[in-house]
Each structure stands twice: as C-alpha cells, then as structure tokens.
Design an enzyme around this catalytic site. Structure first.
Site, PDB file in Angstrom:
ATOM      1  N   ASN A  55      10.245  41.885 -78.379  1.00  0.00           N
ATOM      2  CA  ASN A  55      11.058  42.726 -77.503  1.00  0.00           C
ATOM      3  C   ASN A  55      11.313  41.994 -76.188  1.00  0.00           C
ATOM      4  O   ASN A  55      10.829  40.885 -75.980  1.00  0.00           O
ATOM      5  CB  ASN A  55      10.404  44.097 -77.286  1.00  0.00           C
ATOM      6  CG  ASN A  55       9.050  43.952 -76.625  1.00  0.00           C
ATOM      7  OD1 ASN A  55       8.948  43.488 -75.500  1.00  0.00           O
ATOM      8  ND2 ASN A  55       7.991  44.329 -77.344  1.00  0.00           N
ATOM      9  N   ASP A 115       5.729  48.439 -81.950  1.00  0.00           N
ATOM     10  CA  ASP A 115       5.237  49.634 -82.638  1.00  0.00           C
ATOM     11  C   ASP A 115       4.987  49.373 -84.122  1.00  0.00           C
ATOM     12  O   ASP A 115       4.234  50.087 -84.760  1.00  0.00           O
ATOM     13  CB  ASP A 115       6.250  50.769 -82.480  1.00  0.00           C
ATOM     14  CG  ASP A 115       6.318  51.224 -81.033  1.00  0.00           C
ATOM     15  OD1 ASP A 115       5.247  51.379 -80.424  1.00  0.00           O
ATOM     16  OD2 ASP A 115       7.434  51.384 -80.500  1.00  0.00           O
ATOM     17  N   PRO A 162      -1.644  49.560 -84.190  1.00  0.00           N
ATOM     18  CA  PRO A 162      -2.503  50.535 -83.506  1.00  0.00           C
ATOM     19  C   PRO A 162      -1.940  50.878 -82.125  1.00  0.00           C
ATOM     20  O   PRO A 162      -1.403  49.988 -81.452  1.00  0.00           O
ATOM     21  CB  PRO A 162      -3.841  49.817 -83.375  1.00  0.00           C
ATOM     22  CG  PRO A 162      -3.562  48.369 -83.611  1.00  0.00           C
ATOM     23  CD  PRO A 162      -2.298  48.263 -84.402  1.00  0.00           C
ATOM     24  N   ASP A 163      -2.020  52.139 -81.734  1.00  0.00           N
ATOM     25  CA  ASP A 163      -1.631  52.516 -80.362  1.00  0.00           C
ATOM     26  C   ASP A 163      -2.843  52.252 -79.471  1.00  0.00           C
ATOM     27  O   ASP A 163      -3.805  53.022 -79.452  1.00  0.00           O
ATOM     28  CB  ASP A 163      -1.201  53.981 -80.292  1.00  0.00           C
ATOM     29  CG  ASP A 163      -0.561  54.304 -78.940  1.00  0.00           C
ATOM     30  OD1 ASP A 163      -1.116  53.860 -77.911  1.00  0.00           O
ATOM     31  OD2 ASP A 163       0.475  54.972 -78.917  1.00  0.00           O
ATOM     32  N   ILE A 164      -2.783  51.144 -78.760  1.00  0.00           N
ATOM     33  CA  ILE A 164      -3.945  50.677 -77.992  1.00  0.00           C
ATOM     34  C   ILE A 164      -4.321  51.691 -76.907  1.00  0.00           C
ATOM     35  O   ILE A 164      -5.476  52.070 -76.741  1.00  0.00           O
ATOM     36  CB  ILE A 164      -3.639  49.307 -77.353  1.00  0.00           C
ATOM     37  CG1 ILE A 164      -3.224  48.314 -78.446  1.00  0.00           C
ATOM     38  CG2 ILE A 164      -4.826  48.795 -76.554  1.00  0.00           C
ATOM     39  CD1 ILE A 164      -2.578  47.045 -77.925  1.00  0.00           C
ATOM     40  N   PHE A 182       2.561  53.225 -69.357  1.00  0.00           N
ATOM     41  CA  PHE A 182       3.944  53.057 -68.932  1.00  0.00           C
ATOM     42  C   PHE A 182       4.833  53.677 -69.997  1.00  0.00           C
ATOM     43  O   PHE A 182       4.451  53.756 -71.161  1.00  0.00           O
ATOM     44  CB  PHE A 182       4.290  51.574 -68.777  1.00  0.00           C
ATOM     45  CG  PHE A 182       3.949  51.026 -67.429  1.00  0.00           C
ATOM     46  CD1 PHE A 182       4.925  50.862 -66.470  1.00  0.00           C
ATOM     47  CD2 PHE A 182       2.640  50.703 -67.106  1.00  0.00           C
ATOM     48  CE1 PHE A 182       4.612  50.374 -65.208  1.00  0.00           C
ATOM     49  CE2 PHE A 182       2.316  50.213 -65.856  1.00  0.00           C
ATOM     50  CZ  PHE A 182       3.311  50.049 -64.901  1.00  0.00           C
ATOM     51  N   LYS A 208       4.389  62.283 -73.198  1.00  0.00           N
ATOM     52  CA  LYS A 208       3.546  61.134 -73.559  1.00  0.00           C
ATOM     53  C   LYS A 208       2.181  61.205 -72.875  1.00  0.00           C
ATOM     54  O   LYS A 208       1.163  60.864 -73.466  1.00  0.00           O
ATOM     55  CB  LYS A 208       4.285  59.845 -73.165  1.00  0.00           C
ATOM     56  CG  LYS A 208       4.008  58.698 -74.071  1.00  0.00           C
ATOM     57  CD  LYS A 208       5.055  57.610 -73.948  1.00  0.00           C
ATOM     58  CE  LYS A 208       6.303  57.937 -74.766  1.00  0.00           C
ATOM     59  NZ  LYS A 208       7.289  56.853 -74.729  1.00  0.00           N
ATOM     60  N   LYS A 253      -0.938  61.252 -75.438  1.00  0.00           N
ATOM     61  CA  LYS A 253      -1.885  60.129 -75.497  1.00  0.00           C
ATOM     62  C   LYS A 253      -3.163  60.418 -74.702  1.00  0.00           C
ATOM     63  O   LYS A 253      -4.055  59.578 -74.651  1.00  0.00           O
ATOM     64  CB  LYS A 253      -1.225  58.852 -74.963  1.00  0.00           C
ATOM     65  CG  LYS A 253      -0.011  58.415 -75.789  1.00  0.00           C
ATOM     66  CD  LYS A 253       0.328  56.954 -75.556  1.00  0.00           C
ATOM     67  CE  LYS A 253       1.661  56.620 -76.213  1.00  0.00           C
ATOM     68  NZ  LYS A 253       1.787  55.209 -76.577  1.00  0.00           N
TER      69      LYS A 253
HETATM   70  O1  C5P Z   1       4.635  55.345 -77.136  1.00  0.00           O
HETATM   71  P1  C5P Z   1       5.178  54.322 -76.207  1.00  0.00           P
HETATM   72  O2  C5P Z   1       5.295  52.952 -76.850  1.00  0.00           O
HETATM   73  O3  C5P Z   1       6.430  54.706 -75.499  1.00  0.00           O
HETATM   74  O4  C5P Z   1       4.077  54.223 -75.079  1.00  0.00           O
HETATM   75  C1  C5P Z   1       4.115  53.265 -74.095  1.00  0.00           C
HETATM   76  C2  C5P Z   1       2.755  53.072 -73.529  1.00  0.00           C
HETATM   77  O5  C5P Z   1       1.779  52.970 -74.557  1.00  0.00           O
HETATM   78  C3  C5P Z   1       2.652  51.802 -72.749  1.00  0.00           C
HETATM   79  O6  C5P Z   1       1.696  51.997 -71.724  1.00  0.00           O
HETATM   80  C4  C5P Z   1       2.146  50.801 -73.774  1.00  0.00           C
HETATM   81  O7  C5P Z   1       1.459  49.719 -73.175  1.00  0.00           O
HETATM   82  C5  C5P Z   1       1.242  51.649 -74.621  1.00  0.00           C
HETATM   83  N1  C5P Z   1       1.205  51.278 -76.048  1.00  0.00           N
HETATM   84  C6  C5P Z   1       0.059  50.722 -76.578  1.00  0.00           C
HETATM   85  N2  C5P Z   1       0.003  50.408 -77.912  1.00  0.00           N
HETATM   86  C7  C5P Z   1       1.067  50.615 -78.702  1.00  0.00           C
HETATM   87  C8  C5P Z   1       2.244  51.183 -78.171  1.00  0.00           C
HETATM   88  C9  C5P Z   1       2.278  51.496 -76.846  1.00  0.00           C
HETATM   89  O8  C5P Z   1      -0.912  50.510 -75.843  1.00  0.00           O
HETATM   90  N3  C5P Z   1       1.001  50.303 -79.982  1.00  0.00           N
END
Ligand code: C5P
Length: 410
Positions: A210, A279, A305-307, A323, A337, A341
């Site tokens: 990206n 994602d 994984p959503d970190i 962010f 969000k 989260k």
């Molecule tokens: O869900 P979204 O991608 O819009 O969320 C953005 C936030 O989540 C950012 O702070 C990004 O660093 C974090 N994020 C993450 N792991 C992912 C996707 C997003 O930590 N896989």
C-alpha cells in the site's frame, strides 16, 4: 539533549552588537539538525549582512514585509506556519517593546503575531535599558503571554559597563530551544509504535502493498522519544532513516509485524499502531515467479492478524492508540473502530482530501476517545505528531495514577 532533528526554526535577528553571535547560533542550530530561516530587522542589517546569514543558513534571508520576490519564495504567513519555533536573538529593547504592544510594522513583528509556534526571545541590551521600568513591564507582559524569555546573562557589555544585558551564549540558546520540544510528558514510559506498510509476497518478485510512507508513524515515534519515552519502532519497509533515540525493528509482512509486536508488548505502557497493515495476504505465495499466460490470474487471499485488536484484547493491555484512514464520515467510522477494537484512543484522517494522508508531508486528524474528541487541524506531520503525543500523554496520565508504572488501572 541537543537534538533538533527535523525542527524548523525561524531565527529573528534584531539590531544590536550581539547580532554577530547569531551567525554562530545559526551554525549550531543547524548542527543540532534544525532547518533554519533567518529574518532580520532593518537595523540588524546594519550590524551583520544578510549574506552572512544566507550563507550559514543556506536559505535566502527575509528582511522586509512587502517584498514581492521574498513573498513569492515564502510569504510571511507561510513562514509563520512553517516555523516550529520562532527565536529572536538578539532581541533589542525596541523589539521587545514592539512585540509587547503587538506591532505588525515589519516582517519579524508580523511573523511573531501570525505564528502559532512558540516564540522565544534572547534579550541583549545595555544593563540600564534592561533595568528600565519600561523594559521590565514589557518583559513581564510578554512572559504572561507565554513568550519564552531566555536570559539575559550578566557580564561585561559592549558599552564597557558590567551587569545584566548580554545575550546568552549560542550553545545555551540551542539547549533551551531543544528543551521546548523535550517535554518529558512521557518520561520513563515505554512506547511501542508500528509504522509503514506491510508487504505480502505473491511470488519472489511481486507483492501486495500500500501507499504508506511511514512518515506519520516515524514522526509519532520521534515525538514520543522527545517526550522522554523509551521508544521501540516496528517498521515495515520504508525509505526513512530511523528517528534518533528510538530502537527500530524492521519487518516485512503483517505476520512478522504481529510477531515482533507480541515479543515486545509485555514491557510496554503505550502501543500506537500507525502502520498500514495489509488486511490480506496471499494464501500460498508461489515459490517461483509466476509466468504470465494471458489468462486471468486468481489469487486466494486470507486475512492477516489484526495486530492492534490483538494487543488491545490482551489481559494486561497497554494504553492502545489506533489510526484510521477514512474517505467519508471520518469521526463516525473512527468511533466504530474505537469500540470494535477496544482501543483507548483513535486518530482518524480523511485520506480523500488532496495533499494530506498517505505519502504526504501534511495531515489532519480527528482524535476520539471514550467521552471526548479533538480536532488537530492540517499541519506538517511532525508537528501533528507532537500534538498527538501530548494528547496521548494527557489521556494516558488521566487513566493511570502517578505512582503507577503503567499496565494497570484501565
Ligand atoms: O481496521 P483498520 O485497518 O482500518 O484499522 C486501522 C488500525 O488498525 C491502524 O491503527 C492499524 O495500524 C491497525 N491494524 C493492525 N493490524 C491489522 C490491520 C490494522 O494493527 N491487520
């Protein structure tokens, strides 16, 4: 600490014998990493030529308010906005008096009125002038308005008298200006920041990525370090040098970023997820370069994984800041969000606006938390990062007691 990396300093020079010392000041400010633009009053040019400052600062020197060429290069309002700090050194008694009454009759006084950046003055004058009631009143008024007064020092004066009125030495001034940025608001706290994109391989030569440049995350990491935090920066591939006083760990994929974060998170007080994490990743990256055969190519993508969500869900989670890059209904989507989260704070930007957001040098943020929000208007990313860090520090300290070393009392 004398580090002014990426700081923009407008140095105002007014008329006084100490103006010659400001040549050394420019050199020292630049050595500390600052980008310096010099503005001289007319009488200052009687003491030192603009050419001297131009050579030392490597920028044209502005002297008049309504000079068409100078306004075209960087107009007085642009210069006022550009500055992270305005330092007037030496500041003559006359300049202090004009500043105190809000004069806007030359470039430097106008700039001091028009800037939102901190203004600091280093007075230099004869001791009688410094002690004069008029000057004393002016200085008191300036101080009450939040203007920083640096000095003066005592000692032998150019006029042969001894007493207060000498401009502080350049090294001292650089230390004080640096101190303006070293807020100490996060002193002793550990902050983990993710930044940049993650790249997900399709085959050995192609990837899904990206447009994140990492600028915002890097600026946040630097601002946290300046606020006294111990900062670890986990970064995807970017073209930026590691910010000073931070420890950078390089990763490439979302999974690597996740693993690196999880390995560090136990010790952290604050987690700031500024990375643009992919994602999805390719379910099965090809071991050899995929040959084109003119047919449509189908790739199966699986979620990464959503970190941030994983960190926020930890039993003893740090203060979590996310962010959000949005193209519409920014605040509303950010709040969704924040809740989804389980975050403490979210900083949302509208990436649909030209010139801000991804890969730009400027940004504008809507920062939301449970029960509050703050707009941080469009500004260079490093300045915005400092504002965000002070907001994070404010919220963090509100949710943690002073004797608490972090990680509890959420
Ligand atoms: O869900 P979204 O991608 O819009 O969320 C953005 C936030 O989540 C950012 O702070 C990004 O660093 C974090 N994020 C993450 N792991 C992912 C996707 C997003 O930590 N896989």
């Amino acid at each position: 600490m004398t580090d002014l990396s990426s700081k923009r300093v407008v140095l105002g020079v007014t008329g006084g014998i100490a103006a010659y010392k400001s040549a050394d000041l420019v050199r020292r400010l630049r050595e500390a990493g600052a980008d310096v633009r010099v503005v001289m009053t007319r009488s200052a040019t009687e003491f030192v030529t603009p050419l001297t400052f131009q050579a030392l600062s490597n920028h044209p020197v502005a002297t008049t308010l309504l000079d068409a060429d100078a306004e075209q290069a960087m107009g007085h309002i642009a210069l006022a906005r550009w500055a992270d700090v305005v330092l007037v050194a030496p500041a003559s008694a006359n300049f202090l008096s004009r500043l105190a009454r809000g004069a806007a009759d030359d470039l430097l006084s106008t700039l001091c009125l028009a800037t939102g950046a901190p203004v600091a003055v280093a007075p230099a004058m004869n001791r009688q002038m410094w002690d004069n009631r008029a000057t004393v009143d002016n200085v008191t008024l300036l101080r009450s308005r939040g203007i920083y007064i640096y000095g003066p020092a005592e000692g032998m004066q150019a006029c042969g008298e001894t007493g207060p009125g000498r401009m502080l030495e350049p090294a001292d001034l650089v230390r004080r200006v640096t101190g303006l940025f070293a807020t100490g608001r996060l002193a002793g706290r550990r902050v983990l920041v993710t930044a940049g994109p993650t790249l997900e391989d399709i085959d050995p030569v192609r990837f899904i990525g990206n447009r994140s440049s990492g600028k915002m995350g890097y600026a946040v990491a630097l601002a946290a370090a300046e606020a006294g935090a111990n900062v670890v920066l986990i970064s995807g591939p970017v073209a930026l040098p590691a910010p000073p006083r931070t420890r950078r760990i390089d990763v490439r994929t979302a999974q690597q970023m996740h693993d690196a974060v999880m390995a560090q998170i136990g010790a952290q007080d604050i987690f700031i997820g500024a990375a643009a994490v992919a994602d999805y990743r390719v379910a099965q990256a090809a071991e050899q370069k995929i040959k084109k055969d003119g047919q449509a190519l189908q790739l199966t993508l699986t979620p990464t994984p959503d970190i941030l969500a994983a960190v926020a869900a930890l039993p003893d989670a740090p203060f979590c800041v996310g962010f959000a890059a949005e193209t519409e209904a920014v605040a509303q989507n950010a709040r969704t969000k924040l809740a989804a989260k389980g975050l403490d704070m979210i900083a949302a930007n509208n990436v649909a606006v030209d010139g801000i957001g991804f890969d730009a040098d400027e940004n504008a943020l809507t920062v939301c938390w449970r029960g509050g929000a703050r707009e941080l208007p469009r500004a260079p990313k490093d300045r915005l990062a400092r504002e965000l860090i002070s907001l994070i520090a404010e919220r963090y300290h509100e949710t943690h007691t002073t004797e608490d070393t972090g990680r509890t009392h959420r």
